[in-house]
Design a protein around this motif. Structure first.
Motif, PDB file in Angstrom:
ATOM      1  N   ILE A  98       0.853  -1.180   0.000  1.00  0.00           N
ATOM      2  CA  ILE A  98       0.000   0.000   0.000  1.00  0.00           C
ATOM      3  C   ILE A  98       0.891   1.233   0.000  1.00  0.00           C
ATOM      4  O   ILE A  98       1.537   1.531   1.012  1.00  0.00           O
ATOM      5  CB  ILE A  98      -0.941   0.008   1.216  1.00  0.00           C
ATOM      6  CG1 ILE A  98      -1.792  -1.252   1.227  1.00  0.00           C
ATOM      7  CG2 ILE A  98      -1.826   1.255   1.204  1.00  0.00           C
ATOM      8  CD1 ILE A  98      -2.655  -1.407   2.461  1.00  0.00           C
ATOM      9  N   GLY A  99       0.967   1.873  -1.127  1.00  0.00           N
ATOM     10  CA  GLY A  99       1.783   3.076  -1.237  1.00  0.00           C
ATOM     11  C   GLY A  99       3.232   2.851  -0.899  1.00  0.00           C
ATOM     12  O   GLY A  99       3.895   3.725  -0.340  1.00  0.00           O
ATOM     13  N   GLY A 100       3.735   1.671  -1.221  1.00  0.00           N
ATOM     14  CA  GLY A 100       5.129   1.358  -0.940  1.00  0.00           C
ATOM     15  C   GLY A 100       5.366   0.735   0.430  1.00  0.00           C
ATOM     16  O   GLY A 100       6.454   0.236   0.696  1.00  0.00           O
ATOM     17  N   MET A 101       4.350   0.767   1.264  1.00  0.00           N
ATOM     18  CA  MET A 101       4.463   0.102   2.572  1.00  0.00           C
ATOM     19  C   MET A 101       3.993  -1.341   2.417  1.00  0.00           C
ATOM     20  O   MET A 101       2.943  -1.599   1.843  1.00  0.00           O
ATOM     21  CB  MET A 101       3.587   0.816   3.608  1.00  0.00           C
ATOM     22  CG  MET A 101       4.098   2.197   3.965  1.00  0.00           C
ATOM     23  SD  MET A 101       5.603   2.138   4.957  1.00  0.00           S
ATOM     24  CE  MET A 101       4.966   1.431   6.473  1.00  0.00           C
ATOM     25  N   ARG A 102       4.773  -2.240   2.956  1.00  0.00           N
ATOM     26  CA  ARG A 102       4.439  -3.663   2.838  1.00  0.00           C
ATOM     27  C   ARG A 102       3.838  -4.179   4.140  1.00  0.00           C
ATOM     28  O   ARG A 102       4.412  -3.999   5.211  1.00  0.00           O
ATOM     29  CB  ARG A 102       5.679  -4.466   2.459  1.00  0.00           C
ATOM     30  CG  ARG A 102       6.159  -4.159   1.062  1.00  0.00           C
ATOM     31  CD  ARG A 102       7.182  -5.159   0.581  1.00  0.00           C
ATOM     32  NE  ARG A 102       7.226  -5.215  -0.859  1.00  0.00           N
ATOM     33  CZ  ARG A 102       7.832  -6.165  -1.563  1.00  0.00           C
ATOM     34  NH1 ARG A 102       8.445  -7.147  -0.926  1.00  0.00           N
ATOM     35  NH2 ARG A 102       7.835  -6.132  -2.870  1.00  0.00           N
ATOM     36  N   TYR A 103       2.720  -4.840   3.999  1.00  0.00           N
ATOM     37  CA  TYR A 103       2.040  -5.454   5.135  1.00  0.00           C
ATOM     38  C   TYR A 103       2.019  -6.964   4.919  1.00  0.00           C
ATOM     39  O   TYR A 103       1.663  -7.439   3.831  1.00  0.00           O
ATOM     40  CB  TYR A 103       0.614  -4.913   5.258  1.00  0.00           C
ATOM     41  CG  TYR A 103       0.571  -3.422   5.520  1.00  0.00           C
ATOM     42  CD1 TYR A 103       0.646  -2.516   4.460  1.00  0.00           C
ATOM     43  CD2 TYR A 103       0.484  -2.919   6.810  1.00  0.00           C
ATOM     44  CE1 TYR A 103       0.634  -1.149   4.686  1.00  0.00           C
ATOM     45  CE2 TYR A 103       0.461  -1.553   7.046  1.00  0.00           C
ATOM     46  CZ  TYR A 103       0.540  -0.682   5.983  1.00  0.00           C
ATOM     47  OH  TYR A 103       0.532   0.668   6.206  1.00  0.00           O
ATOM     48  N   TRP A 104       2.392  -7.680   5.972  1.00  0.00           N
ATOM     49  CA  TRP A 104       2.503  -9.129   5.883  1.00  0.00           C
ATOM     50  C   TRP A 104       1.501  -9.788   6.815  1.00  0.00           C
ATOM     51  O   TRP A 104       1.267  -9.322   7.932  1.00  0.00           O
ATOM     52  CB  TRP A 104       3.906  -9.583   6.295  1.00  0.00           C
ATOM     53  CG  TRP A 104       4.996  -9.103   5.403  1.00  0.00           C
ATOM     54  CD1 TRP A 104       5.748  -7.975   5.558  1.00  0.00           C
ATOM     55  CD2 TRP A 104       5.476  -9.743   4.221  1.00  0.00           C
ATOM     56  NE1 TRP A 104       6.663  -7.877   4.533  1.00  0.00           N
ATOM     57  CE2 TRP A 104       6.526  -8.949   3.711  1.00  0.00           C
ATOM     58  CE3 TRP A 104       5.136 -10.917   3.539  1.00  0.00           C
ATOM     59  CZ2 TRP A 104       7.226  -9.280   2.551  1.00  0.00           C
ATOM     60  CZ3 TRP A 104       5.831 -11.246   2.390  1.00  0.00           C
ATOM     61  CH2 TRP A 104       6.859 -10.440   1.902  1.00  0.00           C
ATOM     62  N   GLY A 105       0.979 -10.923   6.355  1.00  0.00           N
ATOM     63  CA  GLY A 105       0.179 -11.744   7.233  1.00  0.00           C
ATOM     64  C   GLY A 105       1.041 -12.839   7.835  1.00  0.00           C
ATOM     65  O   GLY A 105       2.182 -13.052   7.417  1.00  0.00           O
TER      66      GLY A 105
END
Length: 114
Positions: A98-105
């Protein structure tokens, strides 16, 4: 955004599994979502990703066997894995960029027996 992966398990070589990643928010605006995996003792590696316009990209090792898809109505991203091989074994992680931010599960474990 929080991501919850599911669908892992134990399968024999040649079998299939379907992984799902449920997001805690609407995903229709998320440009890139994907899957990575990490085998025991190895670095995490990219498997596949899908853009908001449903352009799909695959690692050479899974091309022709795995299919990534997204369901914006259900806020889920799935990975259909066919013709599984022992080298596909590992923890599979869902990613949202999201907008260059990475979110991991958290990962879901896939074990393929020979």
């Amino acid at each position: 955004v929080q991501l919850q992966a599911s669908g892992g398990g134990l399968v024999q070589a040649g079998g299939s599994l379907r992984l799902s990643c449920a997001a805690s928010q609407f995903i229709f605006s998320i440009n890139l979502m994907g899957w990575y995996r990490q085998a025991p003792g190895k670095q995490r590696e990219w498997v596949a990703d899908i853009t908001r316009s449903s352009n799909r990209n695959y690692a050479d090792s899974v091309k022709g066997r795995f299919i990534i898809s997204r369901d914006n109505a259900r806020n889920t991203v799935s990975l259909q894995m066919n013709s599984l091989k022992p080298e596909d074994t590992g923890n599979y992680y869902c990613l949202a960029d999201i907008g260059g931010m990475r979110y991991w599960g958290k990962g879901t474990l896939v074990t393929v027996s020979s």
